[in-house]
Design an enzyme around this catalytic site. Structure first.
Site, short mmCIF file in Angstrom:
data_model
loop_
_atom_site.label_atom_id
_atom_site.label_comp_id
_atom_site.label_asym_id
_atom_site.label_seq_id
_atom_site.Cartn_x
_atom_site.Cartn_y
_atom_site.Cartn_z
CD GLU A 1 49.94 30.49 55.21
OE1 GLU A 1 49.64 31.44 55.92
OE2 GLU A 1 49.35 29.41 55.25
CG HIS B 1 46.22 26.51 55.59
ND1 HIS B 1 46.76 25.70 56.56
CD2 HIS B 1 46.47 27.78 55.97
CE1 HIS B 1 47.31 26.47 57.50
NE2 HIS B 1 47.13 27.74 57.16
N GLY C 1 52.12 28.98 63.15
CA GLY C 1 51.69 28.72 64.54
C GLY C 1 52.85 28.38 65.47
CB SER D 1 54.84 33.21 63.42
OG SER D 1 54.56 31.88 63.81
CD GLU E 1 46.64 24.67 60.12
OE1 GLU E 1 45.44 24.98 60.03
OE2 GLU E 1 47.47 25.34 60.75
CE LYS F 1 45.79 28.64 61.35
NZ LYS F 1 47.04 27.96 61.52
CG ASN G 1 43.26 30.39 58.27
OD1 ASN G 1 42.13 30.02 58.54
ND2 ASN G 1 44.24 29.53 58.00
C1 PEP Z 1 48.13 30.27 58.87
O1 PEP Z 1 47.64 29.29 59.43
O2 PEP Z 1 47.82 30.53 57.70
C2 PEP Z 1 49.08 31.07 59.63
C3 PEP Z 1 49.85 31.89 58.98
O3 PEP Z 1 49.08 30.89 60.99
P1 PEP Z 1 49.94 31.71 62.07
O4 PEP Z 1 49.84 33.18 61.71
O5 PEP Z 1 49.32 31.41 63.37
O6 PEP Z 1 51.35 31.23 61.96
#
Ligand code: PEP
Length: 255
Positions: A169, A98, A175, A214, A100, A14, A12
């Protein structure tokens, strides 16, 4: 180890790499994952780069996804993009719900379900995200929250078993550098699998449940080794081809 399902590693990007940089990154992903024949690799650039990236990846096994879709097919929806437009541009997958988008753009369980329906109807493969906030985990509400989010779209995914995927997630891990440990991830993934089994054995067996939060090359193997972790949705580490390929390699080794 033989995973029950072919690992799916999705990046992703973003709101990063919306132009020419996207082609460079896609090209590097193509090169660094070229030997991996046991995993599915997907990159999800911003809307503006989807067609370019699809062109760059033509003839390679790496597939392209989007990060959002509007549930209507066309009309007066300024600033939005429909599922058939994404398909036209070369996308085959779409990330939905997601955290976000849920937190910053007010996406509800109902809207995520609507988008899941439309994506599947048009021929896009949804990766639908679920996950609890830190305060929900601290109050012991993780499984209830994830089950509520899942219940909104699970029966829709069941119409086409194995076409869509689910990404667990934990919001506190996105992040932040904090990762759910393999046991924490597996507990939630097992609950998701059990819930899918209540709908149908076929959907439970075929649906890939990804972990996101992460994930990086150094922790991917431990997470992907869990029985019900069938891949990863990767944010930060998908922006560097070598890091992303390191995660895909972990999937390749375990497949
Ligand atoms: C995400 O935004 O779907 C995600 C998993 O981000 P990160 O790997 O940076 O934690």
């Amino acid at each position: 180890m033989n995973k029950a399902r072919r690992p799916l590693i999705a990046g992703n990007w973003k709101m990063n790499h919306g132009g020419a940089n996207a082609c460079n990154l896609a090209s590097a992903v193509k090169r660094t994952t070229a030997e991996f024949d046991k995993v599915d690799v997907v990159v999800c650039p911003p809307f503006t780069a989807i067609a370019w990236v699809a062109e760059e990846l033509r003839g390679s096994a790496v597939q392209v996804g989007a990060q959002n879709v509007h549930p209507k097919d066309s009309g007066a929806f300024t600033g939005e993009v429909s599922a058939s437009m994404l398909l036209d541009a070369g996308a085959r997958w779409v990330i939905l719900g997601h955290s976000e988008r849920r937190a910053m753009f007010g996406e509800t369980d109902t809207l995520v379900a609507e988008k899941t329906r439309v994506a599947l109807d048009v021929g896009l493969r949804p990766i639908v995200c679920v996950g609890e906030l830190l305060e929900e985990r601290e109050k012991g509400q993780t499984l209830d929250v994830v089950k509520r989010q899942l219940n909104a779209f699970a029966s829709i995914l069941a119409d086409k078993p194995g076409v869509g995927a689910i990404a667990y997630e934990p919001v506190w891990a996105i992040g932040t550098g904090k990762t759910a440990g393999p046991a924490e991830a597996q507990e939630v993934h097992a609950m998701i699998r059990a819930r899918l089994r209540e709908i149908s054995a076929e959907v439970a067996e075929k649906t890939r449940i990804l972990y996101g939060g992460s994930m990086k090359a150094s922790n991917a193997e431990g997470l992907l080794a869990c029985e019900d972790v069938d891949g990863g949705l990767i944010g930060g580490a998908s922006l560097k081809a070598e890091d992303f390929a390191g995660i895909a390699l972990a999937g390749q080794k375990l497949a």
